[in-house]
Write an enzyme that holds these catalytic residues in place. Structure first.
Site, PDB file in Angstrom:
ATOM      1  N   TYR A 104       0.868  -1.181   0.000  1.00  4.76           N
ATOM      2  CA  TYR A 104       0.000   0.000   0.000  1.00  4.76           C
ATOM      3  C   TYR A 104       0.895   1.218   0.000  1.00  4.76           C
ATOM      4  O   TYR A 104       1.833   1.310   0.776  1.00  4.76           O
ATOM      5  CB  TYR A 104      -0.905   0.032   1.235  1.00  4.76           C
ATOM      6  N   LYS A 135       4.975   9.265   8.735  1.00  4.98           N
ATOM      7  CA  LYS A 135       4.743   8.737  10.082  1.00  4.98           C
ATOM      8  C   LYS A 135       5.782   9.202  11.106  1.00  4.98           C
ATOM      9  O   LYS A 135       5.750  10.317  11.581  1.00  4.98           O
ATOM     10  CB  LYS A 135       4.636   7.202  10.010  1.00  4.98           C
ATOM     11  N   ASP A 176       9.593   2.669  -0.536  1.00  9.08           N
ATOM     12  CA  ASP A 176       8.550   3.340   0.249  1.00  9.08           C
ATOM     13  C   ASP A 176       8.793   2.979   1.713  1.00  9.08           C
ATOM     14  O   ASP A 176       8.388   1.908   2.171  1.00  9.08           O
ATOM     15  CB  ASP A 176       7.162   2.891  -0.214  1.00  9.08           C
TER      16      ASP A 176
HETATM   17  P1  KE4 Z   1      -0.549   8.493   4.285  1.00 10.82           P
HETATM   18  O1  KE4 Z   1      -0.996   9.195   3.044  1.00 10.82           O
HETATM   19  O2  KE4 Z   1      -1.679   7.679   4.921  1.00 10.82           O
HETATM   20  O3  KE4 Z   1       0.171   9.396   5.290  1.00 10.82           O
HETATM   21  O4  KE4 Z   1       0.595   7.444   3.863  1.00 10.82           O
HETATM   22  C1  KE4 Z   1       0.308   6.513   2.850  1.00 10.82           C
HETATM   23  C2  KE4 Z   1       1.234   5.317   2.964  1.00 10.82           C
HETATM   24  C3  KE4 Z   1       2.291   5.211   2.088  1.00 10.82           C
HETATM   25  N1  KE4 Z   1       3.154   4.168   2.150  1.00 10.82           N
HETATM   26  C4  KE4 Z   1       3.005   3.207   3.096  1.00 10.82           C
HETATM   27  C5  KE4 Z   1       3.977   2.068   3.138  1.00 10.82           C
HETATM   28  C6  KE4 Z   1       1.938   3.280   4.031  1.00 10.82           C
HETATM   29  O5  KE4 Z   1       1.795   2.293   4.961  1.00 10.82           O
HETATM   30  C7  KE4 Z   1       1.046   4.355   3.981  1.00 10.82           C
HETATM   31  C8  KE4 Z   1      -0.124   4.492   4.939  1.00 10.82           C
HETATM   32  N2  KE4 Z   1      -0.228   3.492   5.926  1.00 10.82           N
HETATM   33  C9  KE4 Z   1      -1.571   3.202   6.398  1.00 10.82           C
HETATM   34  C10 KE4 Z   1      -1.456   2.095   7.455  1.00 10.82           C
HETATM   35  N3  KE4 Z   1      -1.139   0.850   6.884  1.00 10.82           N
HETATM   36  C11 KE4 Z   1      -2.255   4.408   6.902  1.00 10.82           C
HETATM   37  C12 KE4 Z   1      -3.476   4.161   7.741  1.00 10.82           C
HETATM   38  C13 KE4 Z   1      -4.690   4.740   7.102  1.00 10.82           C
HETATM   39  O6  KE4 Z   1      -4.830   4.635   5.866  1.00 10.82           O
HETATM   40  O7  KE4 Z   1      -5.501   5.297   7.869  1.00 10.82           O
END
Ligand code: KE4
Length: 424
Positions: free
Chosen positions: A141, A264, A236
């Site tokens: 993801y 994060k 990533d």
């Molecule tokens: P954000 O746009 O949610 O800050 O980051 C996206 C993203 C990008 N790359 C990786 C490897 C990620 O895990 C994420 C976002 N992680 C999820 C949890 N698995 C966010 C939680 C959510 O969507 O509320």
């Protein structure tokens, strides 16, 4: 104020009652609780119920809730103001801290989310190579930008969404998705799409379909193939950055990507994302170069202060060995108890990142993770929550440990684990 009244109000004004789908408990049954406050490894909801937190804001809070050094830095920043829309010294300070920890990131651009970091890096890779195809991995993801909303992990896997309406086929037709840790698939794709691939986008440790570490050869092979094909390798590290090592997965596994994505942890609990690479590549980004990308609150001064305080705390000796020890101890205890009770589980763990699957054989690919018993996970989740342990509300999300999780928290978790499995 009760969880029920909060939930009613939330459902009235917020889509699905949440601001991010994976928080909805849709996959585990019941409804979310509403947090009133957090401290260390603990959350309290609006009714005063206490939970040991293994979500830690999806990995951002590696120091736990309200770490004193971060609070101090944030309050000092707030004394000066909130945001100015001008450069501030703290942006370069945090960028320097990151670049010293992750030398492949000679230059950095801060954005406000991981999604923005990913979409900006893809644009950069396509501009620099003049190619369009993106190679990514099943179950990963990378945020919710259009080109990546195919066979994705996290909320898409949780809600069983294979594709997303509103994303034109033209946008995803250049996105190729292959199995993680699969040697044949990788070689085949580079043969079939020789000199057409702009970049390989990979979570160096899969953590959005549960946690799946890379096979011994995997990252090195991606590095060699992208070098040969003159495509770019993008790590990533939104989850693994400053989590599996101070220098991220690239330090832990000794493979240097062309572009790195962060989020994060580097925001210390505030909205921050970042992408970075060597100077030559980053010079393509506006205003230096033609690749446009912008953001009103990018490099937010308070977020920079929180991120700086967090990374400085993580630099202290012993932090990562402690996270590793706690993670390994928890994994060992979960497995020992499950074997004793005849409930087959798999626990994949690396540093302070782990996930538990209800399955008897190993889990090394997204497909194997999706074949785990998610209904059992949902029952287990509810059993753990009833005993005050808050796990990610999805079998496809990682458990995030913080430096505030110690012996006592592991003991409480294993006690709840036993009792929850008793009910199986
Ligand atoms: P954000 O746009 O949610 O800050 O980051 C996206 C993203 C990008 N790359 C990786 C490897 C990620 O895990 C994420 C976002 N992680 C999820 C949890 N698995 C966010 C939680 C959510 O969507 O509320």
């Amino acid at each position: 104020m009760t969880n029920a009244t909060c939930w009613r109000e939330a459902q009235r004004y917020l889509v699905g009652g949440v601001n991010s789908p994976v928080r909805s408990f849709r996959a585990v049954g019941g409804r979310p609780f509403f947090v009133d406050r957090g401290q260390g490894p603990t959350l309290w909801d609006v009714e005063g119920n206490r939970y040991l937190d293994y979500v830690c804001s999806w990995g951002a809070l590696i120091l736990g809730h309200r770490p004193p050094e971060v609070l101090k830095a944030v309050n000092e920043a707030l004394e000066r103001g909130t945001t100015f829309g001008t450069p501030t010294p703290w942006e370069a300070e945090l960028a320097k801290e990151i670049s010293q920890a992750v030398p492949s990131m000679e230059q950095i651009r801060f954005v406000s989310s991981g999604t923005e970091a990913v979409m900006s890096a893809l644009r950069l890779a396509r501009a620099v190579t003049g190619r369009n195809k993106i190679l990514k991995f099943d179950g990963a993801y990378h945020g919710h930008s259009d080109a990546l909303l195919t066979k994705a992990g996290s909320g898409m896997a949780t809600l069983g969404l294979p594709a997303v309406p509103g994303v034109p086929r033209q946008v995803t037709q250049d996105t190729i998705t292959i199995p993680f840790n699969d040697p044949k698939a990788v070689e085949q794709m580079f043969r079939r799409h020789r000199k057409q691939i702009a970049c390989v986008l990979v979570e160096p440790v899969l953590a959005n379909v549960g946690v799946i570490p890379p096979a011994e050869w995997f990252l090195q092979r991606l590095r060699a193939l992208t070098k040969e094909d003159r495509s770019l390798l993008i790590f990533d590290e939104v989850i693994t950055g400053f989590r599996v090592a101070y220098g991220g997965a690239q330090a832990r596994f000794g493979v240097k990507p062309d572009i790195t994505l962060l989020g994060k942890v580097i925001g210390g609990g505030f909205p921050v994302g970042a992408y970075g690479a060597n100077r030559r590549l980053m010079q393509w980004v506006a205003p230096q170069g033609p690749v446009y990308q912008a953001g009103t609150l990018a490099g937010h001064p308070v977020a920079m202060a929180a991120g700086l305080a967090t990374l400085r705390a993580l630099r202290r000796p012993g932090v990562y060995s402690q996270l590793e020890k706690t993670g390994a101890g928890l994994r060992k205890g979960l497995l020992r108890l499950s074997v004793g009770m005849g409930v087959p589980i798999v626990v994949n763990q690396i540093g302070g990142l782990l996930s538990l699957f209800f399955r008897s054989s190993t889990i090394e690919t997204g497909k194997q993770a999706r074949a785990s018993n998610t209904r059992r996970y949902a029952r287990y989740f509810r059993g753990m929550l009833a005993r005050g342990v808050y796990l990610p509300p999805s079998a496809y999300e990682a458990w995030f440990l913080s430096t505030a999780h110690g012996e006592r928290e592991i003991e409480k978790t294993l006690k709840a684990h036993s009792a929850a499995l008793e009910e199986f």
